[in-house]
Every structure is written in structure tokens, then in C-alpha cells.
Design an enzyme around this catalytic site. Structure first.
Site, PDB file in Angstrom:
ATOM      1  N   LYS A  65      -6.049   3.914  10.482  1.00 44.90           N
ATOM      2  CA  LYS A  65      -7.328   4.656  10.379  1.00 44.90           C
ATOM      3  C   LYS A  65      -7.863   5.494  11.046  1.00 44.90           C
ATOM      4  O   LYS A  65      -9.157   4.747  11.351  1.00 44.90           O
ATOM      5  CB  LYS A  65      -8.116   3.643   8.739  1.00 44.90           C
ATOM      6  N   ARG A  99       0.843  -1.013  -0.097  1.00 42.55           N
ATOM      7  CA  ARG A  99       0.401   0.420  -0.106  1.00 42.55           C
ATOM      8  C   ARG A  99       0.658   1.215   0.086  1.00 42.55           C
ATOM      9  O   ARG A  99       1.573   1.508   1.018  1.00 42.55           O
ATOM     10  CB  ARG A  99      -0.507  -0.005   1.514  1.00 42.55           C
ATOM     11  N   SER A 129     -12.497  -4.549   0.335  1.00 41.50           N
ATOM     12  CA  SER A 129     -13.069  -4.294   1.730  1.00 41.50           C
ATOM     13  C   SER A 129     -14.382  -4.184   1.605  1.00 41.50           C
ATOM     14  O   SER A 129     -15.066  -3.456   0.976  1.00 41.50           O
ATOM     15  CB  SER A 129     -12.138  -3.004   2.474  1.00 41.50           C
TER      16      SER A 129
END
Length: 216
Positions: free
Chosen positions: A140, A42, A111
């Protein structure tokens, strides 16, 4: 491409926030030595050129360890570097569009945060689902925490692998036992620690124990 549920047992998601005195490549290799079963690269801030170069290098490394390699969000990078798969969120490219672009031979992860989203992702060609956040996450901070019951409902509703993500670490993996989840996706629990290799050995043991409690 077929996707074994065991592949998501210990799913590492990179974050260069914690690279410190090591390169991301070095951190990934330590995680591979420690027994991760899947890796997602990522990158939110690298240029396309730098992202692709890194993806090519880490893909080769994962291949050496026979571990599946995913790219987060960037479908073009995934195709160009010949990744095993690509993972997208609800705000990224639609799963059906992703499937159409990558074809049938690349894995697609999506997701999801509800049974409806899960079923929709399956209809559009997802090979596995990421469900979360399961706990409050430092990665997050704005992610909504889902209930254990909702995770169980999603696992019961689909017949593809489900991996839990969000705030998961060695102190709470066991709390997911009995939900039907097939593994855990970890970010800071792997990449923020000093001894990544040994931490991954412990995390894999805990994940295996959590799965065995459910399957037995």
C-alpha cells in the site's frame, strides 16, 4: 467466539501478485506448514463467484491446520463460506453494521490508525485491531506510516488483541518489541519469497522473540 491473542502472532494476508508458478492455494498451504497462526484472504479483482470458490477451498485448508480464517472486506463472502471472521478498514462497512450482519459467533477485525478509531472499533464490537502502516509498504504505497509511540498508545488503550501491519519483515519485526503489540500481519514478507515454508518458520520465531521481550 473467543479470540486468543496468540492467534495473531503471525498473521498472513494473501496477495496474488506473487503467485508466479504456484497457485494461491499452494502458497497458503506452504505458509500453514511454516507456522502462520492466522490467515486473511484478500481479493480485490476476482468475481464474486471465483472469490467464493477460492474462499471455500482455503477455509477447508485452514481448518485442517487449525488456523483461523478471515475474509478481507467482503462480509457476504465471509458469511457464505462460514469463515471464522471478517476484517474491514475504515473505508469499508462500519464495524457496528458488520457485527449486526455476522452475529456474535464470527470474529470482526478492524483497521485503525489512531486511539480514537481504536476505541470506537472496540465499542462497535471489534474482536481485534490491525494497526499500521508501521513501515513504508510496497503493498500500500499511499499508506501513512504511524509512529511506534502511537502503536504503544493504541495497545495500552484497548484490551483486545492488536496486530501491527505495513512494511513489516524479518529485518524490522524486532523494532516493535515493547509496544504491547500481540503479533504482526505480513503480506509480501511471506508471499513474495521463494521458500515460503521456511521463511514463515523464521518469521514466527522472530515474532515470538519480539513478544517475549515485551511480556518478560
Amino acid at each position: 467466539m473467543t479470540f486468543d491473542k496468540d492467534a495473531v502472532l503471525l498473521y498472513a494476508v494473501t496477495d496474488r501478485t506473487w503467485t508466479r508458478n504456484k497457485t494461491l492455494y499452494e502458497q497458503v498451504e506452504l505458509a500453514l506448514k511454516g507456522g502462520i497462526t492466522c490467515l486473511q484472504l484478500r481479493e480485490k479483482s476476482l468475481s464474486e463467484e471465483a472469490f467464493l470458490e477460492e474462499a471455500m477451498q482455503i477455509r477447508t485448508l485452514c481448518k485442517e491446520y487449525d488456523v483461523l480464517f478471515f475474509i478481507n472486506d467482503n462480509v457476504e463472502i465471509a458469511i457464505t463460506c462460514q469463515a471464522d471472521g471478517v476484517h474491514v478498514g475504515q473505508e469499508d462497512m462500519d464495524a457496528l453494521q458488520v457485527r449486526q450482519k455476522v452475529g456474535k459467533d464470527m470474529l470482526v477485525g478492524v483497521s485503525v490508525h489512531s486511539v480514537e478509531e481504536a476505541l470506537n472499533a472496540v465499542r462497535k464490537g471489534a474482536d481485534y485491531l490491525g494497526v499500521g502502516a508501521m513501515f513504508a509498504s510496497s503493498t500500500k504505497k499511499d499508506a501513512s506510516v504511524l509512529t511506534r509511540e502511537l502503536l504503544s498508545d493504541i495497545c495500552s488503550a484497548v484490551d483486545i488483541p492488536v496486530v501491527a501491519i505495513g512494511g513489516i519483515g524479518k529485518s524490522n519485526i524486532g523494532e516493535l518489541a515493547g509496544t504491547g503489540v500481540d503479533g504482526v500481519a505480513l503480506v509480501s514478507a511471506i508471499f513474495s519469497v521463494h521458500d515460503i515454508e521456511n521463511e514463515c518458520r523464521l518469521l514466527r520465531h522472530l515474532s515470538e522473540k519480539m513478544i517475549e521481550q515485551y511480556r518478560s
